[in-house]
Design a protein around this motif. Structure first.
Motif, PDB file in Angstrom:
ATOM      1  N   ASP A 108      20.287  25.508  13.039  1.00 34.35           N
ATOM      2  CA  ASP A 108      19.120  24.732  12.620  1.00 34.35           C
ATOM      3  C   ASP A 108      19.520  23.844  11.441  1.00 34.35           C
ATOM      4  N   ASP A 109      19.460  22.528  11.652  1.00 39.20           N
ATOM      5  CA  ASP A 109      19.958  21.582  10.641  1.00 39.20           C
ATOM      6  C   ASP A 109      18.847  20.819   9.941  1.00 39.20           C
ATOM      7  N   VAL A 110      17.597  21.251  10.119  1.00 36.59           N
ATOM      8  CA  VAL A 110      16.477  20.465   9.641  1.00 36.59           C
ATOM      9  C   VAL A 110      16.498  20.340   8.115  1.00 36.59           C
ATOM     10  N   HIS A 111      16.033  19.194   7.644  1.00 35.53           N
ATOM     11  CA  HIS A 111      15.820  18.987   6.215  1.00 35.53           C
ATOM     12  C   HIS A 111      14.446  19.549   5.875  1.00 35.53           C
ATOM     13  N   LEU A 112      14.410  20.614   5.088  1.00 31.35           N
ATOM     14  CA  LEU A 112      13.165  21.316   4.811  1.00 31.35           C
ATOM     15  C   LEU A 112      12.426  20.706   3.622  1.00 31.35           C
ATOM     16  N   PRO A 113      11.111  20.714   3.668  1.00 31.68           N
ATOM     17  CA  PRO A 113      10.347  20.327   2.475  1.00 31.68           C
ATOM     18  C   PRO A 113      10.425  21.431   1.428  1.00 31.68           C
ATOM     19  N   ASP A 114      10.200  21.057   0.197  1.00 35.77           N
ATOM     20  CA  ASP A 114      10.197  22.005  -0.911  1.00 35.77           C
ATOM     21  C   ASP A 114       8.872  21.855  -1.654  1.00 35.77           C
ATOM     22  N   PRO A 115       7.997  22.859  -1.590  1.00 37.87           N
ATOM     23  CA  PRO A 115       6.701  22.727  -2.264  1.00 37.87           C
ATOM     24  C   PRO A 115       6.809  22.448  -3.753  1.00 37.87           C
ATOM     25  N   ALA A 116       7.956  22.799  -4.358  1.00 36.08           N
ATOM     26  CA  ALA A 116       8.112  22.575  -5.792  1.00 36.08           C
ATOM     27  C   ALA A 116       8.410  21.120  -6.122  1.00 36.08           C
ATOM     28  N   THR A 117       8.985  20.380  -5.164  1.00 37.78           N
ATOM     29  CA  THR A 117       9.418  19.010  -5.469  1.00 37.78           C
ATOM     30  C   THR A 117       8.903  17.960  -4.493  1.00 37.78           C
ATOM     31  N   THR A 118       8.519  18.330  -3.278  1.00 31.57           N
ATOM     32  CA  THR A 118       8.075  17.358  -2.278  1.00 31.57           C
ATOM     33  C   THR A 118       6.624  16.972  -2.535  1.00 31.57           C
TER      34      THR A 118
ATOM     35  N   TRP B  42       5.550  15.397  14.837  1.00 32.51           N
ATOM     36  CA  TRP B  42       6.175  14.330  14.053  1.00 32.51           C
ATOM     37  C   TRP B  42       6.522  14.796  12.635  1.00 32.51           C
ATOM     38  N   GLN B  43       6.532  16.096  12.350  1.00 30.31           N
ATOM     39  CA  GLN B  43       6.574  16.511  10.954  1.00 30.31           C
ATOM     40  C   GLN B  43       7.843  16.067  10.226  1.00 30.31           C
ATOM     41  N   ARG B  44       8.967  15.943  10.907  1.00 26.41           N
ATOM     42  CA  ARG B  44      10.173  15.450  10.217  1.00 26.41           C
ATOM     43  C   ARG B  44       9.975  14.014   9.754  1.00 26.41           C
ATOM     44  N   GLN B  45       9.357  13.189  10.619  1.00 29.70           N
ATOM     45  CA  GLN B  45       9.117  11.793  10.256  1.00 29.70           C
ATOM     46  C   GLN B  45       7.989  11.687   9.225  1.00 29.70           C
ATOM     47  N   THR B  46       6.996  12.562   9.332  1.00 30.48           N
ATOM     48  CA  THR B  46       5.915  12.574   8.349  1.00 30.48           C
ATOM     49  C   THR B  46       6.462  12.894   6.967  1.00 30.48           C
ATOM     50  N   LEU B  47       7.330  13.896   6.893  1.00 27.29           N
ATOM     51  CA  LEU B  47       7.952  14.258   5.616  1.00 27.29           C
ATOM     52  C   LEU B  47       8.767  13.102   5.059  1.00 27.29           C
ATOM     53  N   HIS B  48       9.610  12.510   5.908  1.00 31.47           N
ATOM     54  CA  HIS B  48      10.546  11.478   5.440  1.00 31.47           C
ATOM     55  C   HIS B  48       9.815  10.232   4.965  1.00 31.47           C
TER      56      HIS B  48
END
Length: 384
Positions: A226-236, A74-80
């Protein structure tokens, strides 16, 4: 007659393991709370369910994963919802019995028993999303009691049906994705047997991985970049660098090792996540025993039209969303049509060009649809 196009190529394990993005395939999204809840006392237990809550917002989302999959799927939904919108949402993730960091008792599994696991988890004081379970019976249905938004995919959708039977008046919304009232043979006998055999066999070989990928996803999507929206440790918020030494670390090295990377294709990202699951260095997160016991639970799931109609009456059809992809090769489209016909939800979507996993294949649209559905459920419950 137009010749049938060849099946899309699936990257091999060797190719995927060499890819620079492989080590960053599982995002390190730090939960706000986590634990092990004891469930099943008097039902063959107790045994422990591993859970996490991401986010601190008032809208409570319960995500129920499918056959053999870990909560990280579920990591895409967890991130969002749980990180980028953490002040609006709280997201509960867990490993179903038989996989991941949850216990894997050797016993008969059923979707109804797995739903009881979740109800007891929700009532665990450390989670606190249900006041108690079993809930006291009451002829009234105060809208304020409806605080849970339940989303189940595949076998998780079967479990979600059973959970909705158990606690219908606690649900603000119910979303059933790529699932069925009962798994039926809608192909030839030989095709059905081969599909079941491929699911039971260990997924180490490239051929079995390729077969599973082609069954789960729409073929056009597989070969796309690969079209995934990636997390960014600097801003997420709450996102750790991929190679931080520990979950208590909040700083990386400042170099490229602190970035999450893309794969060449959508299929390669899926292969990488499956390989991470199978190559778990701690051992034990994915075992064939637990997989087969979950498979038996999914295979024996049965809800009659009358049972589903009664569930829909209790939950409220205006709160229910059912979605099925026409290109779903795991739970074929006749199952989706039947489920929609039995439940008669306000939103029943049958979508061309979609396979078994909209949470991956159409993640941006899927998030927008869920947001709309959640907010509608909040409004129906007097909170919107």
């Amino acid at each position: 007659m137009t010749p049938k196009p060849p099946p899309p190529r699936i990257p091999t394990a060797a190719e995927t393991l060499k890819h620079p993005a492989f080590r960053t395939a599982i995002w390190r999204l730090k939960p706000d709370r986590k634990g092990l809840a004891a469930v099943g006392n008097g039902r063959g237990g107790p045994f422990r369910i591993s859970w996490e809550i991401h986010g601190v917002g008032p809208i409570k989302v319960v995500l129920i994963m499918g056959l053999g999959a870990l909560k990280s799927a579920w990591q895409r939904q967890t991130l969002h919802f749980g990180h980028e919108r953490r002040d609006e949402y709280s997201v509960l993730l867990f490993d179903n019995r038989g996989v991941g960091e949850s216990d894997k008792p050797f016993m008969r599994y059923s979707t109804s028993e797995m739903a009881l696991d979740i109800a007891e988890l929700l009532a665990d004081p450390a989670v606190g999303w249900l006041p108690s379970f079993p809930l006291p019976s009451s002829p009234s249905d105060p809208p304020a009691a409806r605080t849970l938004h339940v989303v189940g995919t595949s076998m998780g959708g079967m479990i979600a049906q059973e959970l909705a039977v158990l606690i219908p008046h606690s649900l603000a919304s119910l979303s059933l994705i790529g699932t069925a009232a009962a798994v039926e043979n809608t192909t030839t006998f030989t095709e059905n047997i081969m599909k079941i055999a491929s699911m039971i066999l260990p997924k180490g070989g490239d051929r079995s991985m390729a077969d599973a990928t082609r069954s789960i996803f729409a073929h056009e999507w597989i070969s796309l970049p690969d079209d995934v929206h990636l997390p960014d440790p600097a801003t997420t918020p709450g996102c750790l660098p991929p190679f931080a030494d520990s979950l208590s670390s909040t700083e990386g090295t400042g170099g490229n090792d602190d970035k999450y990377l893309r794969f060449d294709t959508n299929a390669q990202r899926f292969v990488a996540q499956e390989l991470h699951k199978q190559m778990d260095p701690a051992g034990g997160r994915f075992k064939l025993k637990g997989f087969i016991l979950q498979l038996i639970a999914a295979g024996w799931h049965r809800k009659s039209p009358e049972q589903l109609a009664a569930m829909a009456d209790a939950v409220g059809r205006e709160r229910i969303l059912i979605m099925h992809g026409v290109e779903d090769g795991m739970i074929t489209i006749p199952h989706g049509h039947k489920l929609i016909d039995y439940v008669k939800p306000e939103k029943g979507l049958v979508l061309e060009g979609l396979g078994h996993a909209p949470l991956l294949e159409r993640w941006k649209w899927f998030h927008e649809l869920l947001t709309e559905h959640f907010l509608a459920g909040e409004k129906l419950s007097g909170r919107g």
